[in-house]
Design a protein around this motif. Structure first.
Motif, PDB file in Angstrom:
ATOM      1  N   ILE A 171       0.835  -1.208   0.000  1.00  0.00           N
ATOM      2  CA  ILE A 171       0.000   0.000   0.000  1.00  0.00           C
ATOM      3  C   ILE A 171       0.866   1.253   0.000  1.00  0.00           C
ATOM      4  CG2 ILE A 171      -1.601   1.365   1.427  1.00  0.00           C
ATOM      5  CD1 ILE A 171      -2.849  -1.355   2.258  1.00  0.00           C
ATOM      6  N   ALA A 172       1.906   1.263   0.841  1.00  0.00           N
ATOM      7  CA  ALA A 172       2.778   2.437   0.935  1.00  0.00           C
ATOM      8  C   ALA A 172       3.499   2.695  -0.383  1.00  0.00           C
ATOM      9  CB  ALA A 172       3.779   2.259   2.070  1.00  0.00           C
ATOM     10  N   PHE A 196       3.834   7.274   4.730  1.00  0.00           N
ATOM     11  CA  PHE A 196       3.100   6.281   5.494  1.00  0.00           C
ATOM     12  C   PHE A 196       4.028   5.530   6.436  1.00  0.00           C
ATOM     13  CE2 PHE A 196       0.461   7.096   1.842  1.00  0.00           C
ATOM     14  CZ  PHE A 196      -0.813   7.117   2.378  1.00  0.00           C
ATOM     15  N   GLU A 197       3.514   5.246   7.629  1.00  0.00           N
ATOM     16  CA  GLU A 197       4.233   4.453   8.617  1.00  0.00           C
ATOM     17  C   GLU A 197       3.300   3.358   9.110  1.00  0.00           C
ATOM     18  OE1 GLU A 197       7.305   7.363  10.827  1.00  0.00           O
ATOM     19  OE2 GLU A 197       5.214   7.801  11.286  1.00  0.00           O
ATOM     20  N   PHE A 198       3.880   2.323   9.732  1.00  0.00           N
ATOM     21  CA  PHE A 198       3.110   1.196  10.233  1.00  0.00           C
ATOM     22  C   PHE A 198       3.671   0.836  11.603  1.00  0.00           C
ATOM     23  CE2 PHE A 198       2.026  -3.453  10.171  1.00  0.00           C
ATOM     24  CZ  PHE A 198       0.653  -3.319  10.080  1.00  0.00           C
ATOM     25  N   ILE A 199       3.025   1.335  12.656  1.00  0.00           N
ATOM     26  CA  ILE A 199       3.516   1.135  14.015  1.00  0.00           C
ATOM     27  C   ILE A 199       2.368   0.646  14.881  1.00  0.00           C
ATOM     28  CG2 ILE A 199       4.518   2.295  16.035  1.00  0.00           C
ATOM     29  CD1 ILE A 199       5.984   4.125  14.109  1.00  0.00           C
ATOM     30  N   GLY A 237       0.771  -2.022  14.662  1.00  0.00           N
ATOM     31  CA  GLY A 237      -0.280  -2.662  13.874  1.00  0.00           C
ATOM     32  C   GLY A 237      -1.215  -1.732  13.148  1.00  0.00           C
ATOM     33  N   ARG A 238      -0.886  -0.421  13.122  1.00  0.00           N
ATOM     34  CA  ARG A 238      -1.783   0.555  12.480  1.00  0.00           C
ATOM     35  C   ARG A 238      -1.015   1.402  11.470  1.00  0.00           C
ATOM     36  NH1 ARG A 238      -3.922   1.644  18.118  1.00  0.00           N
ATOM     37  NH2 ARG A 238      -2.184   3.083  18.212  1.00  0.00           N
ATOM     38  N   ILE A 239      -1.704   1.784  10.423  1.00  0.00           N
ATOM     39  CA  ILE A 239      -1.131   2.720   9.456  1.00  0.00           C
ATOM     40  C   ILE A 239      -1.202   4.124  10.038  1.00  0.00           C
ATOM     41  CG2 ILE A 239      -1.463   3.849   7.224  1.00  0.00           C
ATOM     42  CD1 ILE A 239      -2.299   1.263   6.060  1.00  0.00           C
ATOM     43  N   GLY A 240      -0.118   4.845   9.900  1.00  0.00           N
ATOM     44  CA  GLY A 240      -0.077   6.253  10.270  1.00  0.00           C
ATOM     45  C   GLY A 240       0.322   7.071   9.055  1.00  0.00           C
ATOM     46  N   LYS A 264       8.470  -5.790  12.935  1.00  0.00           N
ATOM     47  CA  LYS A 264       7.185  -5.809  12.228  1.00  0.00           C
ATOM     48  C   LYS A 264       6.611  -4.418  12.008  1.00  0.00           C
ATOM     49  CE  LYS A 264       6.783 -10.240  11.724  1.00  0.00           C
ATOM     50  NZ  LYS A 264       6.874 -10.838  10.407  1.00  0.00           N
ATOM     51  N   GLY A 265       7.298  -3.378  12.480  1.00  0.00           N
ATOM     52  CA  GLY A 265       6.845  -2.009  12.259  1.00  0.00           C
ATOM     53  C   GLY A 265       7.673  -1.335  11.184  1.00  0.00           C
TER      54      GLY A 265
END
Length: 200
Positions: free
Chosen positions: A22-23, A36-39, A41-44, A86-87
């Motif tokens: 997606i990013a 985009f970030e993924f920390i 378990g959520r997209i930021g 995983k982030g």
């Protein structure tokens, strides 16, 4: 003082592989307007830096070049963070030995990173993201120092002594005057008085 973020138990929105797809797709269409970030378990969504935020990154670069010219400060480099990596985070600055990221792709391992820099934005979720989630993510990745420049609070916070489950064992907070010593493996002081002119 212990810096530990409150973690909520929730199911991840998606896998890290799905996030990366997606990013990558979104990056083609946004012209770097957002990152985009993924920390946790959520997209930021992180807005592209404004002029003051970029100037603060350059402030750190100048100080590092004077004290430790063998180090490089990268902007926009993606990092694999959190437990089990995983982030995915895009710090405002990543301080590493020279040429450390040569040969790496968009998301590089956090091993070898000496310091990450974040400069608060004026987004509604900056408190959760920068003060709660990122100390845990960066600490779990073993990054020795997390430097957070809080423009609205006119302060600098240094998180150090990473702990795998709790973020960082030590925090030092200073207002925008005087100096802030950086522990080993950095071992030099930052003159933080200049930052006052870049606050809101």
């Amino acid at each position: 003082m212990t810096a530990a973020a409150k973690r909520t138990s929730h199911a991840p929105q998606m896998s890290v592989e799905e996030f990366e797809r997606i990013a990558a797709f979104a990056a083609e269409d946004t012209d770097d307007a957002v990152r985009f970030e993924f920390i946790d378990g959520r997209i930021g969504v992180k807005r592209a830096p404004d002029g003051d935020r970029n100037t603060i990154v350059m402030w750190l670069m100048r100080q590092c070049m004077r004290a430790r010219p063998e180090l490089d400060l990268y902007q926009g480099q993606g990092l694999e963070v959190e437990k089990d990596r995983k982030g995915r985070a895009r710090p405002d600055g990543v301080l590493v030995p020279a040429a450390h990221f040569a040969g790496h792709g968009e998301w590089a391992p956090a091993e070898g990173v000496l310091l990450v820099l974040e400069v608060t934005s004026y987004d509604s979720d900056t408190d959760r993201r920068d003060w709660q989630e990122k100390p845990v993510a960066y600490g779990a990745a073993g990054i020795p120092c997390y430097l957070l420049i809080d423009r609205a609070g006119r302060s600098v916070t240094l998180f150090s002594e990473p702990q795998a489950e709790r973020g960082y064992a030590s925090t030092a907070r200073r207002s925008f005057h005087g100096t802030l010593p950086l522990p080993e493996p950095l071992g030099f002081e930052l003159d933080i008085s200049e930052l006052e002119q870049y606050a809101d």
